[in-house]
Write an enzyme that holds these catalytic residues in place. Structure first.
Site, PDB file in Angstrom:
ATOM      1  N   GLU A 278      53.848  50.497  53.159  1.00 19.98           N
ATOM      2  CA  GLU A 278      53.165  50.900  51.957  1.00 19.98           C
ATOM      3  C   GLU A 278      52.525  52.250  52.186  1.00 19.98           C
ATOM      4  OE1 GLU A 278      49.478  49.042  50.641  1.00 19.98           O
ATOM      5  OE2 GLU A 278      50.498  48.588  48.762  1.00 19.98           O
TER       6      GLU A 278
ATOM      7  N   HIS B 203      53.957  43.960  52.358  1.00 21.83           N
ATOM      8  CA  HIS B 203      53.897  45.028  51.347  1.00 21.83           C
ATOM      9  C   HIS B 203      55.312  45.387  50.906  1.00 21.83           C
ATOM     10  CE1 HIS B 203      49.819  46.402  53.098  1.00 21.83           C
ATOM     11  NE2 HIS B 203      49.620  45.775  51.968  1.00 21.83           N
TER      12      HIS B 203
ATOM     13  N   ASP C 161      42.351  52.292  47.523  1.00 23.43           N
ATOM     14  CA  ASP C 161      43.223  51.387  48.275  1.00 23.43           C
ATOM     15  C   ASP C 161      43.256  51.766  49.761  1.00 23.43           C
ATOM     16  OD1 ASP C 161      45.037  49.350  48.627  1.00 23.43           O
ATOM     17  OD2 ASP C 161      46.710  50.356  47.650  1.00 23.43           O
ATOM     18  N   HIS C 162      44.071  51.074  50.531  1.00 21.67           N
ATOM     19  CA  HIS C 162      44.222  51.229  51.988  1.00 21.67           C
ATOM     20  C   HIS C 162      43.829  52.598  52.545  1.00 21.67           C
ATOM     21  CE1 HIS C 162      46.702  47.709  51.262  1.00 21.67           C
ATOM     22  NE2 HIS C 162      46.565  47.422  52.535  1.00 21.67           N
TER      23      HIS C 162
ATOM     24  N   HIS D 288      46.987  40.956  49.550  1.00 18.41           N
ATOM     25  CA  HIS D 288      47.821  42.162  49.618  1.00 18.41           C
ATOM     26  C   HIS D 288      49.287  41.751  49.688  1.00 18.41           C
ATOM     27  CE1 HIS D 288      44.571  45.012  51.442  1.00 18.41           C
ATOM     28  NE2 HIS D 288      44.195  44.465  50.315  1.00 18.41           N
TER      29      HIS D 288
ATOM     30  N   ASN E 249      46.610  42.709  44.860  1.00 14.04           N
ATOM     31  CA  ASN E 249      47.175  44.043  44.682  1.00 14.04           C
ATOM     32  C   ASN E 249      48.547  43.979  44.010  1.00 14.04           C
ATOM     33  OD1 ASN E 249      44.922  44.873  46.026  1.00 14.04           O
ATOM     34  ND2 ASN E 249      45.988  45.705  47.806  1.00 14.04           N
TER      35      ASN E 249
HETATM   36 ZN    ZN Z   1      46.931  45.536  53.238  1.00 13.08          ZN
END
Ligand code: ZN
Length: 359
Positions: A182, A226, A109-110, A265, A287
Site C-alpha cells: 500500500e 492491503h 493514513d499510514h 486495515h 479502511n
Molecule cells: Zn495498516
C-alpha cells in the site's frame, strides 16, 4: 438515538466528539469506513455518499495522496508536497463537510518511520490551528511503526500521543504486520506468522498508551492484506480480535466486553460476513481504498465504452460529421461518472459496516 442527539455536530469533528462517535459505534456494533481520497473530486464523492445515507464518515489522506492533492508538479523533497497537500485538503474538507451536513473524522493514513517529517508537518499545522480555534486541524493521525520492534514502536507512539493529547488529537497505531502493498510500502513477502498480532502485544499498547490519553485506536493484524488478491489468498481470522478484547478485559478486570477501539486495515476484497464478524468485536473503523479506486476508474471506463463514438475527436460522432463532442469530453462529464460510481461504492461500504441512517 442518532449521532446528532449525542451532541455531535456536522463538519469535521475532533476530541470529545470523536470519542462520543467511536463509543457510540462500538456500543451499537457498527463501524465507519475510512475512505482514502487524493483530490477534491474524491473528497466530494465521499461527502455526497455520507449525506445521501445519513451517515458519519471518516476521510483519510495518505502521504502519497496528500502529495498528489498538492500536485505532482511540486517537489516532495522533505515531504513538502505531502505536508502542504494534506493541509490544503483538510481546509477543503473542513469547509465543505458543513455544507454536506455530515460529521467527518478527518484522518491521515499510514505514516512509516521514514515519513515522520510529513507527520511532524501536519502536527505543526494542528498546533497552529489549535492556538486559533481551540481544536486541531485534523481529527486524528496514523503512525505505522509496525516494522519496528514492539517496544520501539510503542515508545515512539507514546512520545507522539503525549504531544497530540495536548490538542485533543487521536492517534491510530498499528502492531503486527498487514500483508500486501500500500502506498509504496511492500509487505508481500512477510511470512505468515507475523500477519497475526498477539493479545499480549495489544495489551502492552493499551496499558502504556492509556496512561497518556484514551484517544487512540489500534490496527491489529489478523491475516488482513492491503490491496486485493485472488480469493483464498486472504485468510482473515476475526476471532483473534475477540481474543484481544477478552485478554484486555481480563487484565483490566473491567466490565466492558470491548475495551479497545480496533481498526481494520486491508479490508478490500474481504468476505462480507468476515467484515461483520470483525465489527462485532469492536472494530469501529475500516479502511477502504482499493475498492473505491476501482469504482472511480470503472465509472470512467463504462462511460468511455458507452460513448466511444463521441470521444474520438472534438467534432464528428455517429450522429454526424459536424456534430461537436464537447458535452462528452468536458472533464465535468466523465469525472462526474467516476464520482457517481465511487459514491455507490462508498455507500456499499457503509452498508457492509452497518453505517446507514446513523445521524
Ligand atoms: Zn495498516
Amino acid at each position: 438515538m442518532g449521532v446528532f442527539e449525542l451532541g455531535i455536530p456536522t463538519g469535521v469533528i475532533t476530541g470529545e466528539h470523536v470519542r462520543k462517535l467511536f463509543n457510540y459505534a462500538k456500543s451499537e456494533g457498527f463501524a465507519i469506513p475510512a475512505v482514502n481520497v487524493s483530490s477534491s473530486s474524491t473528497i466530494n464523492a465521499v461527502l455526497e455518499a455520507a449525506r445521501d445515507i445519513k451517515a458519519p464518515i471518516i476521510i483519510q489522506l495518505s502521504q502519497g495522496g496528500s502529495a498528489f492533492y498538492a500536485g505532482k508538479g511540486i517537489s516532495n523533497e522533505n515531504q513538502r508536497a505531502s505536508i502542504k497537500g494534506s493541509i490544503s485538503a483538510a481546509h477543503h474538507i473542513r469547509l465543505l463537510a458543513k455544507e454536506y451536513e455530515v460529521p467527518v473524522v478527518l484522518h491521515s493514513d499510514h505514516c512509516a518511520e521514514k515519513l515522520l517529517p510529513w507527520f511532524d508537518g501536519m502536527l505543526e499545522a494542528d498546533e497552529e490551528y489549535f492556538a486559533k480555534h481551540g481544536e486541531p486541524l485534523f481529527s486524528s493521525h496514523m503512525l505505522d511503526l509496525s516494522e519496528l520492534p514492539r517496544d520501539r514502536n510503542i515508545e515512539i507512539c507514546e512520545k507522539y500521543l503525549t504531544r497530540m493529547s495536548k490538542i485533543n488529537l487521536l492517534l491510530e497505531m498499528e502492531i503486527g504486520i498487514t500483508g500486501g502493498e500500500e502506498d509504496g510500502v511492500n509487505n508481500t513477502d512477510i511470512d505468515n506468522a507475523s500477519l497475526y498480532t498477539q493479545p499480549e502485544d495489544i495489551y502492552e499498547v493499551y496499558r502504556r498508551l492509556s496512561k497518556i490519553s484514551d484517544l487512540f485506536t489500534i490496527a491489529a493484524a489478523f491475516g488482513n492484506v492491503h490491496g486485493v488478491y485472488k480469493p483464498g489468498n486472504v485468510k482473515l481470522t476475526p476471532i483473534l480480535l475477540k481474543k484481544h478484547q477478552d485478554y484486555i478485559k481480563d487484565q483490566l478486570k473491567c466490565k466492558d466486553d470491548k475495551p479497545v477501539w480496533l481498526v481494520f486495515h486491508g479490508g478490500s476484497g474481504s468476505v462480507k460476513n468476515e467484515i461483520r464478524e470483525a465489527v462485532g468485536y469492536g472494530v469501529i473503523k475500516m479502511n477502504v481504498d482499493t475498492d473505491t479506486q476501482w469504482a472511480y476508474w470503472e465509472g470512467i471506463k463504462n462511460f468511455y465504452e458507452s460513448k466511444k463514438g463521441y470521444l474520438q475527436s472534438q467534432v464528428g460522432n455517429p450522429e454526424g460529421e459536424d456534430k461537436p463532442n464537447k458535452k462528452y469530453y468536458d472533464p465535468r462529464v466523465f469525472i462526474r461518472e467516476a464520482e457517481k460510481s465511487m459514491i455507490k461504492r462508498v455507500k456499499e461500504a457503509c452498508e457492509d459496516l452497518g453505517n446507514v441512517n446513523r445521524l
